[in-house]
Write a protein that holds these residues in place. Sequence first.
Motif, PDB file in Angstrom:
ATOM      1  N   ALA A 171       0.836  -1.206   0.000  1.00  0.00           N
ATOM      2  CA  ALA A 171       0.000   0.000   0.000  1.00  0.00           C
ATOM      3  C   ALA A 171       0.870   1.255   0.000  1.00  0.00           C
ATOM      4  O   ALA A 171       1.994   1.259   0.522  1.00  0.00           O
ATOM      5  CB  ALA A 171      -0.914   0.003   1.224  1.00  0.00           C
ATOM      6  N   LEU A 172       0.338   2.314  -0.596  1.00  0.00           N
ATOM      7  CA  LEU A 172       1.002   3.614  -0.620  1.00  0.00           C
ATOM      8  C   LEU A 172       0.062   4.676  -0.068  1.00  0.00           C
ATOM      9  O   LEU A 172      -1.145   4.649  -0.349  1.00  0.00           O
ATOM     10  CB  LEU A 172       1.367   4.018  -2.057  1.00  0.00           C
ATOM     11  CG  LEU A 172       2.515   3.312  -2.759  1.00  0.00           C
ATOM     12  CD1 LEU A 172       2.626   3.826  -4.186  1.00  0.00           C
ATOM     13  CD2 LEU A 172       3.816   3.547  -2.018  1.00  0.00           C
ATOM     14  N   ASP A 173       0.611   5.606   0.720  1.00  0.00           N
ATOM     15  CA  ASP A 173      -0.182   6.788   1.020  1.00  0.00           C
ATOM     16  C   ASP A 173      -0.202   7.645  -0.244  1.00  0.00           C
ATOM     17  O   ASP A 173       0.716   7.583  -1.062  1.00  0.00           O
ATOM     18  CB  ASP A 173       0.368   7.550   2.216  1.00  0.00           C
ATOM     19  CG  ASP A 173       1.813   7.950   2.044  1.00  0.00           C
ATOM     20  OD1 ASP A 173       2.541   7.244   1.310  1.00  0.00           O
ATOM     21  OD2 ASP A 173       2.236   8.953   2.633  1.00  0.00           O
ATOM     22  N   ALA A 174      -1.250   8.425  -0.422  1.00  0.00           N
ATOM     23  CA  ALA A 174      -1.431   9.122  -1.697  1.00  0.00           C
ATOM     24  C   ALA A 174      -1.919  10.548  -1.483  1.00  0.00           C
ATOM     25  O   ALA A 174      -2.762  10.811  -0.624  1.00  0.00           O
ATOM     26  CB  ALA A 174      -2.443   8.366  -2.566  1.00  0.00           C
ATOM     27  N   VAL A 175      -1.362  11.463  -2.283  1.00  0.00           N
ATOM     28  CA  VAL A 175      -1.853  12.828  -2.354  1.00  0.00           C
ATOM     29  C   VAL A 175      -2.620  12.953  -3.667  1.00  0.00           C
ATOM     30  O   VAL A 175      -2.025  12.915  -4.749  1.00  0.00           O
ATOM     31  CB  VAL A 175      -0.700  13.849  -2.304  1.00  0.00           C
ATOM     32  CG1 VAL A 175      -1.246  15.263  -2.447  1.00  0.00           C
ATOM     33  CG2 VAL A 175       0.076  13.710  -1.004  1.00  0.00           C
ATOM     34  N   PHE A 176      -3.938  13.063  -3.582  1.00  0.00           N
ATOM     35  CA  PHE A 176      -4.764  13.093  -4.783  1.00  0.00           C
ATOM     36  C   PHE A 176      -4.792  14.464  -5.448  1.00  0.00           C
ATOM     37  O   PHE A 176      -5.030  14.569  -6.646  1.00  0.00           O
ATOM     38  CB  PHE A 176      -6.202  12.678  -4.441  1.00  0.00           C
ATOM     39  CG  PHE A 176      -6.341  11.243  -4.034  1.00  0.00           C
ATOM     40  CD1 PHE A 176      -6.126  10.223  -4.942  1.00  0.00           C
ATOM     41  CD2 PHE A 176      -6.683  10.902  -2.734  1.00  0.00           C
ATOM     42  CE1 PHE A 176      -6.252   8.886  -4.579  1.00  0.00           C
ATOM     43  CE2 PHE A 176      -6.814   9.578  -2.356  1.00  0.00           C
ATOM     44  CZ  PHE A 176      -6.602   8.564  -3.284  1.00  0.00           C
ATOM     45  N   SER A 177      -4.589  15.506  -4.686  1.00  0.00           N
ATOM     46  CA  SER A 177      -4.800  16.860  -5.206  1.00  0.00           C
ATOM     47  C   SER A 177      -3.919  17.156  -6.416  1.00  0.00           C
ATOM     48  O   SER A 177      -2.690  17.015  -6.350  1.00  0.00           O
ATOM     49  CB  SER A 177      -4.521  17.901  -4.124  1.00  0.00           C
ATOM     50  OG  SER A 177      -4.682  19.200  -4.665  1.00  0.00           O
ATOM     51  N   PRO A 178      -4.514  17.605  -7.533  1.00  0.00           N
ATOM     52  CA  PRO A 178      -3.729  18.012  -8.699  1.00  0.00           C
ATOM     53  C   PRO A 178      -3.216  19.445  -8.589  1.00  0.00           C
ATOM     54  O   PRO A 178      -2.532  19.930  -9.487  1.00  0.00           O
ATOM     55  CB  PRO A 178      -4.732  17.874  -9.852  1.00  0.00           C
ATOM     56  CG  PRO A 178      -6.053  18.187  -9.222  1.00  0.00           C
ATOM     57  CD  PRO A 178      -5.966  17.651  -7.808  1.00  0.00           C
TER      58      PRO A 178
END
Length: 251
Positions: free
Chosen positions: A172-179
């Motif tokens: 699993a990876l933590d993710a920053v969705f914001s473009p």
Amino acid sequence: MTTKVIHEAELAAVNQLGPNSAEFVIRPLFYGYGNTLGNSIRRVLLSSIKGAAITAFSIDGVSHEYTAIPGVREDVVDIMLNLKNIRFKSHSDEPVEVTFEIKGKDTGEDGKVLAGSIKLPAGLEIGNPDQIICHIDDPNYTLKMHLVVETGRGYLNIEKASADRLHSDMIALDAVFSPVLRVRYKVENTRVGQDTNLQQLTITVDTDGTITPQEAFHEANAILVNQYTALAGGLVVESAPAPGSEPSADD
């Protein structure tokens, strides 16, 4: 039900500063409204715009992240960090699974594997194809990876990503969705005719290329409108022409 008339601010100008950067000028505003609007729009731009990111991955022959891969210069932790920097645009609200493989002899003299090497299914795009994934030093080694790309808003921490994995054998990876990469705003005094007690708000928006600054700006303001409309309780405030403008013939 309506209440008293207020003056209406306008989006006075949109200045394109670069391919993924634009400046929005809003004026005239009543004194104090510059910071009120600027802070609200900035926070929504950074936290609530929809984007896509890798939330899990696996590499054939790798059982966990604390592993060195024979034939690959980076270890798995380094590859994880590189995968997190790939910027995606997804046209689906469902998780998208991607599988790709590349042989060392097909990467060129430097062995560089780029995000652009990933063959994407329909509905998925990469905003930064030059992002490095890893380097393959052994020309006979074949790197085969499986990725899960999901859409979301804001930040997904590693605990949540791990609990919601589609496949338990994936990392699993933590993710920053914001473009949206960066937002800055500036408030200045301005005047319209004899009215000097007014402000001008300038907002500068930088994105990752998967969305334009204009799209992000409009989406952020639509989110705020929806939130405030729900709280207004049916109250409507009439808008008057901006200070200094000529009244229409119907006024």
